[in-house]
Each structure stands twice: as C-alpha cells, then as structure tokens.
Motif scaffolding. Structure first.
Motif, PDB file in Angstrom:
ATOM      1  N   THR A   1       8.229  -1.296  -0.657  1.00 51.24           N
ATOM      2  CA  THR A   1       9.208  -0.243  -0.933  1.00 51.24           C
ATOM      3  C   THR A   1      10.578  -0.879  -1.080  1.00 51.24           C
ATOM      4  O   THR A   1      10.756  -2.071  -0.861  1.00 51.24           O
ATOM      5  CB  THR A   1       9.260   0.779   0.218  1.00 51.24           C
ATOM      6  OG1 THR A   1       9.783   0.129   1.379  1.00 51.24           O
ATOM      7  CG2 THR A   1       7.891   1.352   0.519  1.00 51.24           C
TER       8      THR A   1
ATOM      9  N   TRP B   1      -1.014  -2.773   2.029  1.00 50.26           N
ATOM     10  CA  TRP B   1       0.380  -3.201   1.978  1.00 50.26           C
ATOM     11  C   TRP B   1       1.119  -2.321   0.999  1.00 50.26           C
ATOM     12  O   TRP B   1       0.689  -2.128  -0.139  1.00 50.26           O
ATOM     13  CB  TRP B   1       0.472  -4.652   1.531  1.00 50.26           C
ATOM     14  CG  TRP B   1       1.878  -5.102   1.319  1.00 50.26           C
ATOM     15  CD1 TRP B   1       2.523  -5.195   0.136  1.00 50.26           C
ATOM     16  CD2 TRP B   1       2.795  -5.509   2.319  1.00 50.26           C
ATOM     17  NE1 TRP B   1       3.795  -5.631   0.333  1.00 50.26           N
ATOM     18  CE2 TRP B   1       3.994  -5.841   1.667  1.00 50.26           C
ATOM     19  CE3 TRP B   1       2.732  -5.620   3.710  1.00 50.26           C
ATOM     20  CZ2 TRP B   1       5.121  -6.272   2.356  1.00 50.26           C
ATOM     21  CZ3 TRP B   1       3.853  -6.063   4.382  1.00 50.26           C
ATOM     22  CH2 TRP B   1       5.026  -6.383   3.699  1.00 50.26           C
TER      23      TRP B   1
ATOM     24  N   VAL C   1       2.029   0.941  11.739  1.00 46.13           N
ATOM     25  CA  VAL C   1       2.993   0.672  10.679  1.00 46.13           C
ATOM     26  C   VAL C   1       3.732  -0.599  11.044  1.00 46.13           C
ATOM     27  O   VAL C   1       4.308  -0.708  12.122  1.00 46.13           O
ATOM     28  CB  VAL C   1       3.990   1.846  10.517  1.00 46.13           C
ATOM     29  CG1 VAL C   1       5.046   1.513   9.474  1.00 46.13           C
ATOM     30  CG2 VAL C   1       3.255   3.121  10.140  1.00 46.13           C
ATOM     31  N   HIS C   2       3.669  -1.594  10.160  1.00 47.53           N
ATOM     32  CA  HIS C   2       4.360  -2.870  10.346  1.00 47.53           C
ATOM     33  C   HIS C   2       5.508  -2.922   9.340  1.00 47.53           C
ATOM     34  O   HIS C   2       5.304  -2.647   8.165  1.00 47.53           O
ATOM     35  CB  HIS C   2       3.415  -4.048  10.055  1.00 47.53           C
ATOM     36  CG  HIS C   2       2.236  -4.112  10.966  1.00 47.53           C
ATOM     37  ND1 HIS C   2       2.049  -5.141  11.842  1.00 47.53           N
ATOM     38  CD2 HIS C   2       1.184  -3.283  11.143  1.00 47.53           C
ATOM     39  CE1 HIS C   2       0.932  -4.950  12.513  1.00 47.53           C
ATOM     40  NE2 HIS C   2       0.384  -3.832  12.095  1.00 47.53           N
ATOM     41  N   SER C   3       6.674  -3.292   9.784  1.00 44.33           N
ATOM     42  CA  SER C   3       7.793  -3.329   8.850  1.00 44.33           C
ATOM     43  C   SER C   3       8.926  -4.178   9.387  1.00 44.33           C
ATOM     44  O   SER C   3       9.100  -4.312  10.595  1.00 44.33           O
ATOM     45  CB  SER C   3       8.309  -1.906   8.593  1.00 44.33           C
ATOM     46  OG  SER C   3       9.358  -1.932   7.657  1.00 44.33           O
TER      47      SER C   3
ATOM     48  N   GLU D   1      11.830  -2.457   2.359  1.00 42.14           N
ATOM     49  CA  GLU D   1      11.096  -3.669   2.702  1.00 42.14           C
ATOM     50  C   GLU D   1       9.634  -3.294   2.635  1.00 42.14           C
ATOM     51  O   GLU D   1       9.294  -2.246   2.124  1.00 42.14           O
ATOM     52  CB  GLU D   1      11.467  -4.241   4.084  1.00 42.14           C
ATOM     53  CG  GLU D   1      12.795  -4.989   4.085  1.00 42.14           C
ATOM     54  CD  GLU D   1      12.989  -5.778   5.361  1.00 42.14           C
ATOM     55  OE1 GLU D   1      12.002  -6.284   5.920  1.00 42.14           O
ATOM     56  OE2 GLU D   1      14.134  -5.896   5.793  1.00 42.14           O
ATOM     57  N   GLY D   2       8.782  -4.110   3.193  1.00 40.42           N
ATOM     58  CA  GLY D   2       7.354  -3.815   3.123  1.00 40.42           C
ATOM     59  C   GLY D   2       6.882  -2.977   4.285  1.00 40.42           C
ATOM     60  O   GLY D   2       7.355  -3.125   5.393  1.00 40.42           O
ATOM     61  N   THR D   3       5.952  -2.115   4.018  1.00 39.53           N
ATOM     62  CA  THR D   3       5.295  -1.365   5.081  1.00 39.53           C
ATOM     63  C   THR D   3       3.811  -1.676   5.000  1.00 39.53           C
ATOM     64  O   THR D   3       3.199  -1.565   3.950  1.00 39.53           O
ATOM     65  CB  THR D   3       5.520   0.150   4.916  1.00 39.53           C
ATOM     66  OG1 THR D   3       6.918   0.391   4.957  1.00 39.53           O
ATOM     67  CG2 THR D   3       4.833   0.916   6.033  1.00 39.53           C
ATOM     68  N   TYR D   4       3.261  -2.076   6.103  1.00 33.42           N
ATOM     69  CA  TYR D   4       1.894  -2.543   6.171  1.00 33.42           C
ATOM     70  C   TYR D   4       1.130  -1.588   7.073  1.00 33.42           C
ATOM     71  O   TYR D   4       1.474  -1.442   8.241  1.00 33.42           O
ATOM     72  CB  TYR D   4       1.936  -3.954   6.751  1.00 33.42           C
ATOM     73  CG  TYR D   4       0.643  -4.629   7.044  1.00 33.42           C
ATOM     74  CD1 TYR D   4      -0.158  -5.101   6.022  1.00 33.42           C
ATOM     75  CD2 TYR D   4       0.242  -4.833   8.358  1.00 33.42           C
ATOM     76  CE1 TYR D   4      -1.325  -5.765   6.303  1.00 33.42           C
ATOM     77  CE2 TYR D   4      -0.925  -5.500   8.647  1.00 33.42           C
ATOM     78  CZ  TYR D   4      -1.702  -5.954   7.613  1.00 33.42           C
ATOM     79  OH  TYR D   4      -2.867  -6.619   7.903  1.00 33.42           O
TER      80      TYR D   4
ATOM     81  N   TYR E   1      12.011  -0.001   8.936  1.00 26.55           N
ATOM     82  CA  TYR E   1      11.495   1.285   8.474  1.00 26.55           C
ATOM     83  C   TYR E   1      12.206   2.376   9.251  1.00 26.55           C
ATOM     84  O   TYR E   1      11.985   2.549  10.446  1.00 26.55           O
ATOM     85  CB  TYR E   1       9.982   1.370   8.696  1.00 26.55           C
ATOM     86  CG  TYR E   1       9.302   2.310   7.743  1.00 26.55           C
ATOM     87  CD1 TYR E   1       8.920   1.874   6.488  1.00 26.55           C
ATOM     88  CD2 TYR E   1       9.067   3.631   8.078  1.00 26.55           C
ATOM     89  CE1 TYR E   1       8.308   2.725   5.596  1.00 26.55           C
ATOM     90  CE2 TYR E   1       8.461   4.495   7.192  1.00 26.55           C
ATOM     91  CZ  TYR E   1       8.089   4.031   5.956  1.00 26.55           C
ATOM     92  OH  TYR E   1       7.485   4.878   5.059  1.00 26.55           O
TER      93      TYR E   1
END
Length: 156
Positions: A117, A114, A135-137, A120-123, A140
C-alpha cells in the motif's frame, strides 16, 4: 452365475437400465450418489473472535464483513473466508494479532498474503497452527481497513 436381461428398442438395440450400473462397461469408478454430492453452508460468523482491539469493519450489515462458508466435499473442505476489519491501535514496526478463527476452518498449512500500500506493506499471516490472523507492518495507522479474502482447502 446370474443371467442378464437386456431390453431392446424397436430397432433391436440394447437399452441399459439406468439403475443397473454393473452392466455398464468403461464407467468411471468414482461415481457419486446424490447423498455424496458436496454441500455448502451459508455465511457463518460462529467462532470468529476479535483480539487486541480488532473489530469488524461493517457499519451497515451488523458484522457480516467477517465471515466464512464451507463446501464439504467429503474427505476435505473448501473454505471461503472474507475478513474486512480494522485495529483500534497503530501497528508500527511489528505485528498485531487481530482475529482468532474457529478450528473448523483451520487450514492444513500457513496461508500468507502480502499487500503493498502507499502506507508501506501489510502482511496478513493466516497461521494453520494458531488459526490466527495477524497484521504485520512497518506503519499501519489505527482504524484503517484491512481486507482479506481467500479460498483454501483443508482436511480438518
């Protein structure tokens, strides 16, 4: 029963012949020989496939930002994986498959990282079954650098 021959130094102390491990008491039972020592490959890109508009971030070294190397330890491998890439489209409220990795570095289990940033979050999900980087966001933007670096063990 064979007789054992000991070589003595000038003070009468027994000297052990380096090649005769059978006479050493209390030795480890997992000693290796030189042909059993681990080896490590150079950086490799073989089998890395970019999907859904993903691309290597490298603008200078001709694609070496996405590569791996393997330390072969016999019964298992240590993999060093370095991925610096981007997607040419936005990832908004979901996921995007970005990279398919070769089976030779397939992990035994899922590896999930995880990154928080200001966007938001990038997983990053490194799936052991799909050998896939996702890439989960929530949001992004396209052409934003994703940096992923990891070491893991695998028996594949």
């Amino acid at each position: 029963m064979a007789n054992k021959v000991y070589i003595k130094d000038k003070d009468g102390n027994d000297l052990l012949v380096a090649t005769d491990w059978s006479i050493i008491n209390g030795k480890p039972n997992n000693l290796v020989t030189t042909n059993q020592l681990p080896t490590i490959t150079g950086q490799q890109r073989d089998g890395i496939q970019f999907v859904n508009g993903a691309y290597d971030w490298d603008h200078v070294n001709n694609g070496w930002n996405c590569c791996y190397r393997i330390a072969d330890l016999g019964g298992f491998k240590l993999v060093e994986l370095r991925l610096m890439f981007a997607l040419n489209t936005d990832v908004t409220g979901g996921l995007a498959h970005a990279i398919k990795l070769p089976n030779i570095i397939n992990p035994d289990q899922n590896i999930e990282t995880w990154y928080a940033t200001n966007i938001e979050g990038t997983y990053v999900h490194h799936s052991g079954t799909d050998v896939d980087i996702e890439v989960h966001s929530g949001k992004y933007p396209a052409n934003t650098l994703v940096s992923y670096y990891n070491h893991y063990l695998t028996t594949n």
